[in-house]
Design an enzyme around this catalytic site. Sequence first.
Site, PDB file in Angstrom:
ATOM      1  CD  GLN A 163      -2.470   1.757   2.324  1.00  9.39           C
ATOM      2  OE1 GLN A 163      -2.706   2.010   3.432  1.00  9.39           O
ATOM      3  NE2 GLN A 163      -4.139   1.227   2.121  1.00  9.39           N
ATOM      4  NE  ARG A 208      -8.694   0.491   2.952  1.00 10.27           N
ATOM      5  CZ  ARG A 208      -8.329  -0.083   4.565  1.00 10.27           C
ATOM      6  NH1 ARG A 208      -7.187   0.182   4.740  1.00 10.27           N
ATOM      7  NH2 ARG A 208      -8.970  -0.696   5.251  1.00 10.27           N
ATOM      8  N   GLY A 243      -9.460  -7.088   9.394  1.00  9.62           N
ATOM      9  CA  GLY A 243      -8.188  -6.456  10.506  1.00  9.62           C
ATOM     10  C   GLY A 243      -8.128  -7.272  12.154  1.00  9.62           C
ATOM     11  NE  ARG A 244     -10.863  -2.633  13.617  1.00  5.82           N
ATOM     12  CZ  ARG A 244     -12.589  -1.995  14.290  1.00  5.82           C
ATOM     13  NH1 ARG A 244     -12.260  -1.374  15.068  1.00  5.82           N
ATOM     14  NH2 ARG A 244     -12.796  -1.669  12.941  1.00  5.82           N
ATOM     15  CE1 TYR A 266      -2.345   9.072   7.215  1.00 11.15           C
ATOM     16  CE2 TYR A 266      -3.833   7.580   6.881  1.00 11.15           C
ATOM     17  CZ  TYR A 266      -2.537   8.119   7.538  1.00 11.15           C
ATOM     18  OH  TYR A 266      -2.677   7.233   8.627  1.00 11.15           O
TER      19      TYR A 266
END
Length: 375
Positions: free
Chosen positions: A145, A264, A357-358, A216
């Site tokens: 990424q 993404r 993910g988590r 971002y």
Amino acid sequence: MYGVRSDSGAVFCRFVPVLKSEAGCPIMKAELFFFTKSVLKEAMSMRLLREPVTIKNVTLKNRLVMPPMATEKADRGAVTAATLAWYDEKSRGGFIGLVETEHCYVSPEGQASPCQLSISRDSDVEGLSRLVRTVHANGSPLVAQLNHAGSLAKEEVTELPAYGASAVTNPRRGTRAPVALDAAGLDKIVRDFAAAARRAKEAGFDGVELHSAHGYLLDQFYSPLTNRRGDEYGISPENRVRLHGRVIAAVREAVGDDYLVALRLGAGDYMPGGATAEDGARAAAFFERCGVDMISLSGGMCGYTVPGLDGEGYFSRLSAAVKEKVSVPVLLTGGVVTGAGAEKLLREGKADLIGVGRAILKDSGWARRVMGEER
């Protein structure tokens, strides 16, 4: 893979080559996996999640993706032994269809945190190659990424000014306004993403993902909350993704037509006046026309969580809207903690791939238990 079943479950054994003898013969290591009957039953019911898919020239053995998660284990941007150990532990067994790296900064002024991975220097390729070999040895493809933090860059880390789409504070963590990028600055951003993509390919990554979410830089151009520009890069939805189009084109030129390029997108900001699901669907269709091979959905200026928005696949409204407008695979991440939940989202057509993910962050054995006798 060899297996023995019993009333309580099953034990599976596979043999993995670890090195060669002096005579050149492979020396094998045995890996044992035990699964209870309930876990085996759940695994066998994951029909869609276990289905292979090919994206560009990369074949995934299943639809499970480990999305980017910041490990903060780099040393001045370089891959460390701790970095390799973390990815080795998470990908061990090859039960994850696709692994994505944490966000890697493409230029020094775009660094988001002190121990973030770098892909901004040619010297980074050697360490990143070791990371690729680690994950490939475990049986999963790996995508890098690429990111520029923009106004979320930490000036105390970079010792450089923070840049953004406009001189407005960032809703995520903004305490001061960044410097608005001028024409020369935009040209540099495009070059930096392209150079980072070239390094990713040289390091052996199976593809790259451009990060335009979570507040971002690319997300700062996409979101009307942070893009107040009066030129060809601002105001209208079409103008707010113009930089994305330039970056995609430059990256594609750097890596070639047969290389996986994903994006993404923080499709929705979940804030008054912010980007909406409809904006995301329109942008995703544009990205596909620009040559993107996969769209990953997440939050924008809200980050990767939204207060009051919960349940497995809580960004599914965004992914469903995008799926109506694109033909490339759509990846959905957010709140998925069970195999049944992932399977349900696939069955309902909310996405083509599911990011977890988590749950994997907390439990490195999650994929092995859910996917069962995948291997």
